[in-house]
Design a protein around this motif. Structure first.
Motif, PDB file in Angstrom:
ATOM      1  N   ARG A 121       0.837  -1.204   0.000  1.00  0.00           N
ATOM      2  CA  ARG A 121       0.000   0.000   0.000  1.00  0.00           C
ATOM      3  C   ARG A 121       0.866   1.245   0.000  1.00  0.00           C
ATOM      4  NH1 ARG A 121      -1.692   3.908   3.083  1.00  0.00           N
ATOM      5  NH2 ARG A 121      -0.443   3.220   4.861  1.00  0.00           N
ATOM      6  N   ALA A 122       0.625   2.114  -0.964  1.00  0.00           N
ATOM      7  CA  ALA A 122       1.353   3.375  -1.025  1.00  0.00           C
ATOM      8  C   ALA A 122       0.785   4.352   0.000  1.00  0.00           C
ATOM      9  CB  ALA A 122       1.230   3.979  -2.424  1.00  0.00           C
ATOM     10  N   PRO A 123       1.586   5.303   0.483  1.00  0.00           N
ATOM     11  CA  PRO A 123       1.038   6.342   1.361  1.00  0.00           C
ATOM     12  C   PRO A 123      -0.062   7.112   0.629  1.00  0.00           C
ATOM     13  CG  PRO A 123       3.447   6.438   1.297  1.00  0.00           C
ATOM     14  CD  PRO A 123       3.022   5.505   0.218  1.00  0.00           C
ATOM     15  N   LEU A 124      -1.140   7.389   1.324  1.00  0.00           N
ATOM     16  CA  LEU A 124      -2.265   8.083   0.697  1.00  0.00           C
ATOM     17  C   LEU A 124      -1.840   9.457   0.192  1.00  0.00           C
ATOM     18  CD1 LEU A 124      -5.282   7.746   0.096  1.00  0.00           C
ATOM     19  CD2 LEU A 124      -5.759   8.872   2.282  1.00  0.00           C
ATOM     20  N   CYS A 125      -0.979  10.128   0.949  1.00  0.00           N
ATOM     21  CA  CYS A 125      -0.551  11.466   0.529  1.00  0.00           C
ATOM     22  C   CYS A 125       0.224  11.416  -0.784  1.00  0.00           C
ATOM     23  CB  CYS A 125       0.291  12.111   1.615  1.00  0.00           C
ATOM     24  SG  CYS A 125       1.849  11.262   1.971  1.00  0.00           S
ATOM     25  N   VAL A 126       0.895  10.296  -1.066  1.00  0.00           N
ATOM     26  CA  VAL A 126       1.632  10.145  -2.322  1.00  0.00           C
ATOM     27  C   VAL A 126       0.691   9.775  -3.459  1.00  0.00           C
ATOM     28  CG1 VAL A 126       3.379   8.778  -3.533  1.00  0.00           C
ATOM     29  CG2 VAL A 126       3.814   9.583  -1.199  1.00  0.00           C
ATOM     30  N   ARG A 144      10.393  -2.850  -3.639  1.00  0.00           N
ATOM     31  CA  ARG A 144       8.930  -2.888  -3.434  1.00  0.00           C
ATOM     32  C   ARG A 144       8.430  -1.587  -2.826  1.00  0.00           C
ATOM     33  NH1 ARG A 144       7.810  -7.403   0.545  1.00  0.00           N
ATOM     34  NH2 ARG A 144       9.622  -6.382   1.484  1.00  0.00           N
ATOM     35  N   PHE A 145       9.099  -1.144  -1.754  1.00  0.00           N
ATOM     36  CA  PHE A 145       8.670   0.093  -1.110  1.00  0.00           C
ATOM     37  C   PHE A 145       8.821   1.288  -2.048  1.00  0.00           C
ATOM     38  CE2 PHE A 145       9.354  -2.304   2.879  1.00  0.00           C
ATOM     39  CZ  PHE A 145       8.184  -1.968   3.538  1.00  0.00           C
ATOM     40  N   LEU A 146       9.976   1.370  -2.700  1.00  0.00           N
ATOM     41  CA  LEU A 146      10.218   2.521  -3.563  1.00  0.00           C
ATOM     42  C   LEU A 146       9.267   2.548  -4.747  1.00  0.00           C
ATOM     43  CD1 LEU A 146      14.116   2.576  -3.487  1.00  0.00           C
ATOM     44  CD2 LEU A 146      12.529   4.004  -2.196  1.00  0.00           C
ATOM     45  N   GLY A 147       8.889   1.367  -5.238  1.00  0.00           N
ATOM     46  CA  GLY A 147       7.923   1.300  -6.330  1.00  0.00           C
ATOM     47  C   GLY A 147       6.581   1.900  -5.944  1.00  0.00           C
ATOM     48  N   ARG A 148       6.206   1.767  -4.667  1.00  0.00           N
ATOM     49  CA  ARG A 148       4.945   2.336  -4.190  1.00  0.00           C
ATOM     50  C   ARG A 148       4.979   3.857  -4.114  1.00  0.00           C
ATOM     51  NH1 ARG A 148       0.881  -1.129  -4.926  1.00  0.00           N
ATOM     52  NH2 ARG A 148       1.606  -3.234  -4.455  1.00  0.00           N
ATOM     53  N   LEU A 149       6.175   4.435  -4.144  1.00  0.00           N
ATOM     54  CA  LEU A 149       6.286   5.896  -4.073  1.00  0.00           C
ATOM     55  C   LEU A 149       6.204   6.545  -5.445  1.00  0.00           C
ATOM     56  CD1 LEU A 149       9.059   6.201  -1.346  1.00  0.00           C
ATOM     57  CD2 LEU A 149       6.589   6.484  -1.082  1.00  0.00           C
ATOM     58  N   GLY A 150       6.209   5.738  -6.501  1.00  0.00           N
ATOM     59  CA  GLY A 150       5.958   6.249  -7.844  1.00  0.00           C
ATOM     60  C   GLY A 150       6.929   7.294  -8.338  1.00  0.00           C
ATOM     61  N   GLY A 151       8.188   7.228  -7.908  1.00  0.00           N
ATOM     62  CA  GLY A 151       9.179   8.185  -8.405  1.00  0.00           C
ATOM     63  C   GLY A 151       9.214   9.511  -7.686  1.00  0.00           C
ATOM     64  N   VAL A 152       8.430   9.670  -6.615  1.00  0.00           N
ATOM     65  CA  VAL A 152       8.484  10.914  -5.838  1.00  0.00           C
ATOM     66  C   VAL A 152       9.871  11.031  -5.206  1.00  0.00           C
ATOM     67  CG1 VAL A 152       7.565  12.120  -3.814  1.00  0.00           C
ATOM     68  CG2 VAL A 152       6.021  10.914  -5.357  1.00  0.00           C
ATOM     69  N   PRO A 153      10.534  12.197  -5.254  1.00  0.00           N
ATOM     70  CA  PRO A 153      11.856  12.353  -4.638  1.00  0.00           C
ATOM     71  C   PRO A 153      11.840  11.876  -3.191  1.00  0.00           C
ATOM     72  CG  PRO A 153      11.340  14.282  -5.941  1.00  0.00           C
ATOM     73  CD  PRO A 153      10.088  13.445  -5.928  1.00  0.00           C
ATOM     74  N   THR A 154      12.817  11.023  -2.841  1.00  0.00           N
ATOM     75  CA  THR A 154      12.800  10.344  -1.543  1.00  0.00           C
ATOM     76  C   THR A 154      14.183  10.332  -0.918  1.00  0.00           C
ATOM     77  OG1 THR A 154      10.974   8.895  -2.243  1.00  0.00           O
ATOM     78  CG2 THR A 154      12.298   8.150  -0.380  1.00  0.00           C
ATOM     79  N   VAL A 155      14.218  10.530   0.400  1.00  0.00           N
ATOM     80  CA  VAL A 155      15.431  10.334   1.193  1.00  0.00           C
ATOM     81  C   VAL A 155      15.091   9.350   2.299  1.00  0.00           C
ATOM     82  CG1 VAL A 155      17.076  11.405   2.782  1.00  0.00           C
ATOM     83  CG2 VAL A 155      16.401  12.605   0.704  1.00  0.00           C
ATOM     84  N   TRP A 156      15.917   8.330   2.461  1.00  0.00           N
ATOM     85  CA  TRP A 156      15.745   7.376   3.556  1.00  0.00           C
ATOM     86  C   TRP A 156      16.541   7.870   4.752  1.00  0.00           C
ATOM     87  CZ3 TRP A 156      18.786   2.234   4.146  1.00  0.00           C
ATOM     88  CH2 TRP A 156      18.337   1.553   5.288  1.00  0.00           C
ATOM     89  N   MET A 157      15.887   7.915   5.916  1.00  0.00           N
ATOM     90  CA  MET A 157      16.544   8.386   7.132  1.00  0.00           C
ATOM     91  C   MET A 157      16.508   7.290   8.185  1.00  0.00           C
ATOM     92  SD  MET A 157      15.863  11.883   9.294  1.00  0.00           S
ATOM     93  CE  MET A 157      14.111  11.570   9.419  1.00  0.00           C
TER      94      MET A 157
END
Length: 359
Positions: A121-126, A144-157
């Motif tokens: 499940r992708a985040p609803l806000c995304v 898998r996780f990154l695919g759910r973000l659909g290419g939105v710029p992301t930083v892992w913390m």
């Protein structure tokens, strides 16, 4: 990234690096330049809050504030918890992250959104297109996780250094944390050390464990680690931790020689371990007369440490600096999406209990 690695890359001693950071005398300009260049290359961030002399503002040496791009679609940035129980967002560590991120974003005219996600499940806000970028926490972000973000710029913390770098990554220097824990226990006179971890999905603890055991050297170290076939979203919740820590403590007490120093990779483990040991007739806490097992944990989280009968030492992973770096990296990623991903390690610091807290 630790001060030792900076010294190695710069070709100088650890004490020379320390003098550069703390504006000490007797450092040639060429040496100072070499050390600062090494810090830039490694992304090393010494803490402003550690004991001792305050360092020269690191922003002047290795970091520049990044302003948001002029045109953002929503003006919102999401802090997304990946693959963990929603209870994690109420953890004191994440409260510290949120405070820093909200303050930084407000200063730039942006807003913070909280959400969570799973591999399914992708985040609803995304999915609704309400954010311009994501700061990801929780489990290590695989495809898998990154695919759910659909290419939105992301930083892992957070987490550990891991393998292939898929997105920009900001984390505590877990190798330095493990080293500091071992050095603290050895300096306290402990000679039989142990590492205990009830959470199999905690990807930062593996680096802490490795560095801890490597630094101990010839002293015997026992590992008490809970193993699960498949990490679960509930691994961090209190009921699971109490049950697992109880099993690990019983294993430890059944071993031929009881350790006199114990490293716990997270603060929330410390009061549970202290209580379970007390129930079994074993004293624990900071070093001192009749200290029993000396404890040290990671987090500097007052809600956990404040509940201990005898407060133990902790190592602060510096989440404030992690959040600041993550925000800068994300804004730079939004502005330049094609750049190669980078990894930044933030330096932790030791927090020893006061004399009053040790009683």
């Amino acid at each position: 990234m630790s001060i030792y690695e900076v010294a190695r890359v710069a070709g100088v001693s650890k004490s020379t690096v320390s003098r550069v950071i703390n504006r000490g005398a007797g450092v040639a300009s060429t040496t100072q330049t070499a050390v600062e260049d090494a810090m830039r290359r490694l992304g090393y961030w010494p803490s402003d809050r550690r004991p001792g002399p305050k360092p020269r503002r690191v922003a002047q040496m290795v970091r520049r504030g990044v302003e948001p791009p002029r045109e953002l679609r929503s003006g919102c940035i999401a802090l997304v918890n990946a693959g963990r129980s929603a209870e994690l967002l109420g953890h004191p560590y994440y409260a510290r992250l949120q405070r820093v991120l909200r303050t930084m974003l407000a200063g730039k005219g942006l807003n913070l959104v909280l959400d969570d996600m799973s591999p399914e499940r992708a985040p609803l806000c995304v999915s609704e297109g309400r954010v311009d970028g994501v700061i990801l926490t929780g489990q290590s972000p695989d495809e898998r996780f990154l695919g759910r973000l659909g290419g939105v710029p992301t930083v892992w913390m957070g987490g550990g250094p891991g393998g292939r770098l898929l997105v920009d990554h900001v984390l505590a220097d877990n190798f330095a944390i493990g080293t500091m824990a071992a050095e603290y226990l050895l300096a306290a006179g402990c000679r039989r050390l142990a590492f205990m971890n009830p959470d199999p999905a905690a990807n930062s603890s593996a680096s802490r464990e490795w560095a801890f055991c490597a630094r101990v050297g010839s002293a015997p170290v026992e590992r008490f680690v809970y193993h699960a076939e498949q990490p679960q979203a509930e691994d961090w919740i209190s009921q699971a931790l109490k049950r697992r820590l109880g099993e690990l403590i019983d294993r430890m007490l059944a071993s031929p020689a009881l350790p006199d120093g114990l490293f716990l990779p997270y603060d929330q483990h410390a009061p549970i371990v202290q209580l379970l040991l007390a129930q079994r007739g074993v004293r624990s806490g900071p070093p001192g007369k009749e200290s029993g097992i000396v404890l040290i944990s990671v987090g500097n989280e007052e809600p956990f440490l404040g509940s201990m009968a005898r407060r133990s030492a902790t190592i602060d992973p510096n989440p404030q600096e992690m959040a600041a770096w993550a925000m800068d990296q994300l804004l730079a990623r939004i502005d330049q999406p094609s750049k190669d991903p980078v990894r930044v390690m933030v330096q932790p610091y030791l927090v020893a209990p006061t004399a009053a807290e040790q009683r």
